[in-house]
Design a protein around this motif. Structure first.
Motif, PDB file in Angstrom:
ATOM      1  N   SER A  81      38.672  36.266  48.987  1.00  0.00           N
ATOM      2  CA  SER A  81      37.810  35.848  47.890  1.00  0.00           C
ATOM      3  C   SER A  81      38.205  36.595  46.631  1.00  0.00           C
ATOM      4  N   SER A  82      37.475  36.315  45.553  1.00  0.00           N
ATOM      5  CA  SER A  82      37.833  36.893  44.260  1.00  0.00           C
ATOM      6  C   SER A  82      36.615  37.474  43.567  1.00  0.00           C
ATOM      7  N   VAL A  83      36.875  38.337  42.618  1.00  0.00           N
ATOM      8  CA  VAL A  83      35.854  38.725  41.649  1.00  0.00           C
ATOM      9  C   VAL A  83      35.919  37.672  40.546  1.00  0.00           C
ATOM     10  N   PRO A  84      34.920  36.808  40.465  1.00  0.00           N
ATOM     11  CA  PRO A  84      34.998  35.709  39.486  1.00  0.00           C
ATOM     12  C   PRO A  84      34.759  36.230  38.069  1.00  0.00           C
ATOM     13  N   GLU A  85      35.418  35.600  37.108  1.00  0.00           N
ATOM     14  CA  GLU A  85      36.377  34.525  37.289  1.00  0.00           C
ATOM     15  C   GLU A  85      37.794  35.057  37.123  1.00  0.00           C
ATOM     16  N   SER A  86      37.882  36.336  36.749  1.00  0.00           N
ATOM     17  CA  SER A  86      39.177  36.925  36.405  1.00  0.00           C
ATOM     18  C   SER A  86      40.135  36.964  37.589  1.00  0.00           C
ATOM     19  N   GLY A  87      39.615  37.060  38.809  1.00  0.00           N
ATOM     20  CA  GLY A  87      40.483  37.166  39.967  1.00  0.00           C
ATOM     21  C   GLY A  87      40.735  35.863  40.697  1.00  0.00           C
ATOM     22  N   ASN A  88      40.203  34.749  40.189  1.00  0.00           N
ATOM     23  CA  ASN A  88      40.269  33.488  40.932  1.00  0.00           C
ATOM     24  C   ASN A  88      41.691  33.035  41.241  1.00  0.00           C
ATOM     25  N   ALA A  89      42.532  32.965  40.225  1.00  0.00           N
ATOM     26  CA  ALA A  89      43.882  32.437  40.421  1.00  0.00           C
ATOM     27  C   ALA A  89      44.676  33.316  41.378  1.00  0.00           C
ATOM     28  N   ALA A  90      44.599  34.627  41.211  1.00  0.00           N
ATOM     29  CA  ALA A  90      45.336  35.540  42.091  1.00  0.00           C
ATOM     30  C   ALA A  90      44.829  35.442  43.526  1.00  0.00           C
ATOM     31  N   ALA A  91      43.514  35.292  43.702  1.00  0.00           N
ATOM     32  CA  ALA A  91      42.958  35.173  45.052  1.00  0.00           C
ATOM     33  C   ALA A  91      43.428  33.893  45.736  1.00  0.00           C
ATOM     34  N   LEU A  92      43.510  32.816  44.988  1.00  0.00           N
ATOM     35  CA  LEU A  92      44.022  31.565  45.555  1.00  0.00           C
ATOM     36  C   LEU A  92      45.483  31.706  45.954  1.00  0.00           C
ATOM     37  N   GLY A  93      46.264  32.407  45.140  1.00  0.00           N
ATOM     38  CA  GLY A  93      47.652  32.660  45.492  1.00  0.00           C
ATOM     39  C   GLY A  93      47.769  33.529  46.733  1.00  0.00           C
ATOM     40  N   PHE A  94      46.922  34.550  46.820  1.00  0.00           N
ATOM     41  CA  PHE A  94      46.923  35.435  47.989  1.00  0.00           C
ATOM     42  C   PHE A  94      46.565  34.646  49.245  1.00  0.00           C
ATOM     43  N   ALA A  95      45.534  33.815  49.150  1.00  0.00           N
ATOM     44  CA  ALA A  95      45.106  33.013  50.297  1.00  0.00           C
ATOM     45  C   ALA A  95      46.208  32.061  50.744  1.00  0.00           C
ATOM     46  N   HIS A  96      46.859  31.420  49.780  1.00  0.00           N
ATOM     47  CA  HIS A  96      47.934  30.481  50.101  1.00  0.00           C
ATOM     48  C   HIS A  96      49.081  31.182  50.816  1.00  0.00           C
ATOM     49  N   GLN A  97      49.481  32.333  50.310  1.00  0.00           N
ATOM     50  CA  GLN A  97      50.608  33.052  50.886  1.00  0.00           C
ATOM     51  C   GLN A  97      50.271  33.622  52.263  1.00  0.00           C
ATOM     52  N   SER A  98      49.037  34.085  52.438  1.00  0.00           N
ATOM     53  CA  SER A  98      48.632  34.733  53.690  1.00  0.00           C
ATOM     54  C   SER A  98      48.185  33.741  54.755  1.00  0.00           C
ATOM     55  N   GLY A  99      47.841  32.517  54.336  1.00  0.00           N
ATOM     56  CA  GLY A  99      47.345  31.526  55.286  1.00  0.00           C
ATOM     57  C   GLY A  99      45.879  31.681  55.631  1.00  0.00           C
ATOM     58  N   LEU A 100      45.185  32.560  54.930  1.00  0.00           N
ATOM     59  CA  LEU A 100      43.755  32.758  55.149  1.00  0.00           C
ATOM     60  C   LEU A 100      42.943  31.846  54.243  1.00  0.00           C
ATOM     61  N   PRO A 101      41.728  31.455  54.661  1.00  0.00           N
ATOM     62  CA  PRO A 101      40.914  30.582  53.815  1.00  0.00           C
ATOM     63  C   PRO A 101      40.354  31.324  52.601  1.00  0.00           C
ATOM     64  N   PHE A 102      40.285  30.621  51.485  1.00  0.00           N
ATOM     65  CA  PHE A 102      39.626  31.159  50.291  1.00  0.00           C
ATOM     66  C   PHE A 102      38.168  30.725  50.317  1.00  0.00           C
ATOM     67  N   VAL A 103      37.259  31.695  50.171  1.00  0.00           N
ATOM     68  CA  VAL A 103      35.820  31.419  50.227  1.00  0.00           C
ATOM     69  C   VAL A 103      35.148  32.152  49.065  1.00  0.00           C
ATOM     70  N   GLU A 104      34.258  31.478  48.364  1.00  0.00           N
ATOM     71  CA  GLU A 104      33.494  32.143  47.302  1.00  0.00           C
ATOM     72  C   GLU A 104      32.412  33.027  47.914  1.00  0.00           C
ATOM     73  N   ILE A 105      32.338  34.261  47.453  1.00  0.00           N
ATOM     74  CA  ILE A 105      31.327  35.179  47.994  1.00  0.00           C
ATOM     75  C   ILE A 105      30.483  35.832  46.902  1.00  0.00           C
ATOM     76  N   LEU A 106      30.845  35.625  45.644  1.00  0.00           N
ATOM     77  CA  LEU A 106      30.097  36.205  44.528  1.00  0.00           C
ATOM     78  C   LEU A 106      29.694  35.114  43.546  1.00  0.00           C
ATOM     79  N   ALA A 107      28.437  35.146  43.135  1.00  0.00           N
ATOM     80  CA  ALA A 107      27.950  34.255  42.085  1.00  0.00           C
ATOM     81  C   ALA A 107      27.873  35.052  40.795  1.00  0.00           C
ATOM     82  N   LYS A 108      28.476  34.517  39.748  1.00  0.00           N
ATOM     83  CA  LYS A 108      28.531  35.232  38.475  1.00  0.00           C
ATOM     84  C   LYS A 108      27.420  34.772  37.548  1.00  0.00           C
TER      85      LYS A 108
END
Length: 254
Positions: A81-108
Motif C-alpha cells: 500500500s501507499s501513503v496517499p497520495e504522494s506514494g501511490n505511483a511508487a507503491a503500484l510499481g512496487f506491487a507490480h514488480q513484487s507480484g503482491l496485491p496493491f490495497v488501499e489502507i489509508l484514507a486521506k
C-alpha cells in the motif's frame, strides 16, 4: 485552462511568444560545458504526477522508482500500500514488480494540505494528526509493505505506523522510493539545516525502531538516477542530487 502542451522551456532559455508563434531567442549555457542540473527531487515529490519533465511523465518515473525499490529491497508480505497520495505511483510499481496485491489502507483528509511545507514544526505535527484515517478492514492481521516517496523531517511516518498497528496490522514494512535526504537545498527549497533532517539524526539501522516499523529501507541514489534517466532520450542528461549526496551543481560558500 484550455491550453495545449507545446514543449518544455529549457534551463536558461529565453522563449519569445508572439502572434507569429513560439521561438527560442537563446539559451545561456552552463559554465565550462557542465551537464544540466535538473532538480531530481521534482520527480520524487514536488512535481504533479501528470507533469512532463524532460519529455517524460513524472508519474511514470515514480512508478519505475517503486519497481526498482522492489528489486533492491524485497520483502515477504501480504499486501502493498501507499501513503496517499504522494506514494501511490511508487507503491503500484512496487506491487507490480513484487507480484503482491496493491490495497488501499489509508484514507486521506482532503482538507489538510502538505505538512512538509508548514513553516512551524508544531503545525506540521498537528497537520499529520488530522491527515489520515485507517481502512482497517483492508489489512487486519496482514503483513503490510507501506510505500512513500520520501522522508524529510520524519514527522509523518511514525504516527502513520502507529495508526496501522493500532488498527490491526500484523507487520508494517516501510519502503521509501528515494534515498535519505541528508543535505540542505540552497536552490530555493525550505530545507534550511541538516539538523531538521531525520536521516542525519537517526542511523539507518535504527530507523525502523525510531518509526515503530518492522523494517525501513530507502531506494539507492543509483536506483533513483536510473529510474529517472532511463526515460530520457535527449542529451545531455544531468540532475542535481545535492540534497541526497551533498554534491552541489554550483559552489556553495556559506
Amino acid at each position: 485552462m484550455g491550453a495545449k502542451y507545446f514543449r518544455e522551456v529549457m534551463p536558461g532559455e529565453i522563449v519569445c511568444v508572439s502572434r507569429d508563434g513560439v521561438k527560442s531567442c537563446g539559451q545561456v549555457p552552463r559554465l565550462n560545458g557542465e551537464l544540466p542540473a535538473v532538480c531530481i527531487f521534482e520527480y520524487v515529490y514536488f512535481a504533479r504526477p501528470d507533469s512532463i519533465l524532460e519529455n517524460q511523465m513524472v508519474y511514470s518515473v515514480r512508478r519505475r522508482c517503486g519497481m526498482q525499490l522492489s528489486i533492491e529491497a524485497p520483502q515477504e508480505a501480504d499486501i502493498v500500500s501507499s501513503v496517499p497520495e504522494s506514494g501511490n505511483a511508487a507503491a503500484l510499481g512496487f506491487a507490480h514488480q513484487s507480484g503482491l496485491p496493491f490495497v488501499e489502507i489509508l484514507a486521506k483528509n482532503r482538507y489538510v494540505g502538505r505538512t512538509f511545507i508548514n513553516p512551524d514544526n508544531r503545525l506540521r505535527k498537528l497537520g499529520v494528526a488530522k491527515k489520515f484515517g485507517a481502512l482497517a478492514d483492508n489489512f487486519l492481521g496482514k503483513r503490510v509493505i507501506l510505500v512513500d516517496d520520501s522522508i524529510v523531517r520524519g514527522n509523518t511516518l511514525g504516527p502513520i505506523v502507529r495508526l496501522l498497528r493500532k488498527a490491526g496490522a500484523k507487520e508494517v514494512h516501510v519502503r521509501i522510493a528515494s534515498p535519505p535526504l541528508r543535505h540542505p537545498c540552497y536552490m530555493g527549497i525550505n530545507i534550511p539545516t541538516k539538523e531538521e533532517l531525520v536521516a542525519n539524526s537517526v542511523k539507518p539501522s535504527e530507523l525502523a525502531a525510531f518509526f515503530g516499523a518492522d523494517t525501513v529501507v530507502h531506494l539507492s541514489v543509483a536506483g533513483l538516477t536510473k529510474s529517472v534517466e532511463v526515460g530520457i532520450n535527449e542529451k545531455p542528461i544531468g540532475h542535481c542530487t545535492a540534497c541526497l549526496t551533498g554534491i552541489y551543481p554550483v559552489a556553495v560558500d556559506f
